[in-house]
Design an enzyme around this catalytic site. Structure first.
Site, PDB file in Angstrom:
ATOM      1  N   HIS A  97       0.857  -1.192   0.000  1.00  9.15           N
ATOM      2  CA  HIS A  97       0.000   0.000   0.000  1.00  9.15           C
ATOM      3  C   HIS A  97       0.886   1.233   0.000  1.00  9.15           C
ATOM      4  CE1 HIS A  97       0.795  -1.293   4.123  1.00  9.15           C
ATOM      5  NE2 HIS A  97       0.820  -0.004   4.451  1.00  9.15           N
ATOM      6  N   HIS A  99       0.838   5.075   1.333  1.00 10.84           N
ATOM      7  CA  HIS A  99       0.157   6.070   2.168  1.00 10.84           C
ATOM      8  C   HIS A  99       0.097   7.378   1.369  1.00 10.84           C
ATOM      9  CE1 HIS A  99       0.680   3.977   6.184  1.00 10.84           C
ATOM     10  NE2 HIS A  99       1.556   3.314   5.446  1.00 10.84           N
TER      11      HIS A  99
HETATM   12  P1  AMP Z   1       2.309   0.228   7.314  1.00 14.35           P
HETATM   13  O1  AMP Z   1       2.157  -1.264   7.136  1.00 14.35           O
HETATM   14  O2  AMP Z   1       3.159   0.620   8.484  1.00 14.35           O
HETATM   15  O3  AMP Z   1       2.737   0.928   6.062  1.00 14.35           O
HETATM   16  O4  AMP Z   1       0.906   0.858   7.655  1.00 14.35           O
HETATM   17  C1  AMP Z   1      -0.291   0.149   7.721  1.00 14.35           C
HETATM   18  C2  AMP Z   1      -1.366   1.165   7.930  1.00 14.35           C
HETATM   19  O5  AMP Z   1      -2.593   0.492   7.822  1.00 14.35           O
HETATM   20  C3  AMP Z   1      -1.337   1.856   9.286  1.00 14.35           C
HETATM   21  O6  AMP Z   1      -1.264   3.264   9.085  1.00 14.35           O
HETATM   22  C4  AMP Z   1      -2.645   1.421   9.956  1.00 14.35           C
HETATM   23  O7  AMP Z   1      -3.246   2.448  10.712  1.00 14.35           O
HETATM   24  C5  AMP Z   1      -3.494   1.047   8.752  1.00 14.35           C
HETATM   25  N1  AMP Z   1      -4.504   0.030   8.982  1.00 14.35           N
HETATM   26  C6  AMP Z   1      -4.336  -1.182   9.572  1.00 14.35           C
HETATM   27  N2  AMP Z   1      -5.482  -1.878   9.593  1.00 14.35           N
HETATM   28  C7  AMP Z   1      -6.416  -1.089   8.996  1.00 14.35           C
HETATM   29  C8  AMP Z   1      -7.807  -1.232   8.717  1.00 14.35           C
HETATM   30  N3  AMP Z   1      -8.474  -2.340   9.046  1.00 14.35           N
HETATM   31  N4  AMP Z   1      -8.450  -0.216   8.102  1.00 14.35           N
HETATM   32  C9  AMP Z   1      -7.782   0.916   7.774  1.00 14.35           C
HETATM   33  N5  AMP Z   1      -6.474   1.113   7.993  1.00 14.35           N
HETATM   34  C10 AMP Z   1      -5.783   0.126   8.604  1.00 14.35           C
END
Ligand code: AMP
Ligand code: ZN
Length: 117
Positions: A97, A99
């Protein structure tokens, strides 16, 4: 679909999320712990664990979606794109993903009609 992947569950409609855009290839939804007034996650619908395991053409498409988001939201004065690759970088969800983060304005509840070029 990877069964224990929360983003695959969101893509399949099996977990709640606030989706702002989707097509056959990508989904964009709000981060549930936003660090900024706009904090979106741009994900391919195909499961790839991280940046290094994603075909470059898929990454290119995700960046086109980010470009369309910037155009639609009119945040050209300031936004950030971030990919965490690997646990030591802080990656916690192992489904690729990007951001998309901006503090220029708040995001409403409406869905976005993106034009991806
Ligand atoms: P990262 O893997 O560190 O790049 O970030 C994962 C992101 O996904 C974090 O900012 C979390 O807050 C977000 N996240 C995790 N689970 C969910 C969910 N069920 N819905 C929306 N965002 C999520
Ligand atoms: Zn997944």
């Amino acid at each position: 679909m990877k069964n224990n992947c929360i983003f695959c569950q969101i893509i399949e409609g099996q977990a709640p999320s606030e989706i702002v855009f989707e097509n056959e290839r990508v989904i964009v939804f709000k981060d549930h712990l936003p660090r900024s007034p706009i904090h979106l996650l741009v994900c391919p619908k195909t499961h790839y664990s991280d940046f290094l395991n994603t075909p470059p053409e898929e990454v290119t498409y995700l960046f086109k979606v980010c470009h369309a988001l910037a155009d639609k939201l009119k945040v050209e004065s300031g936004f950030r794109l971030m990919i965490n690759n690997g646990a030591l970088a802080g990656q916690i969800v192992f489904h690729l993903h990007i951001h998309f983060i901006s503090r220029v304005k708040e995001l409403g509840a409406e869905k976005l009609d993106l034009v991806i070029k």
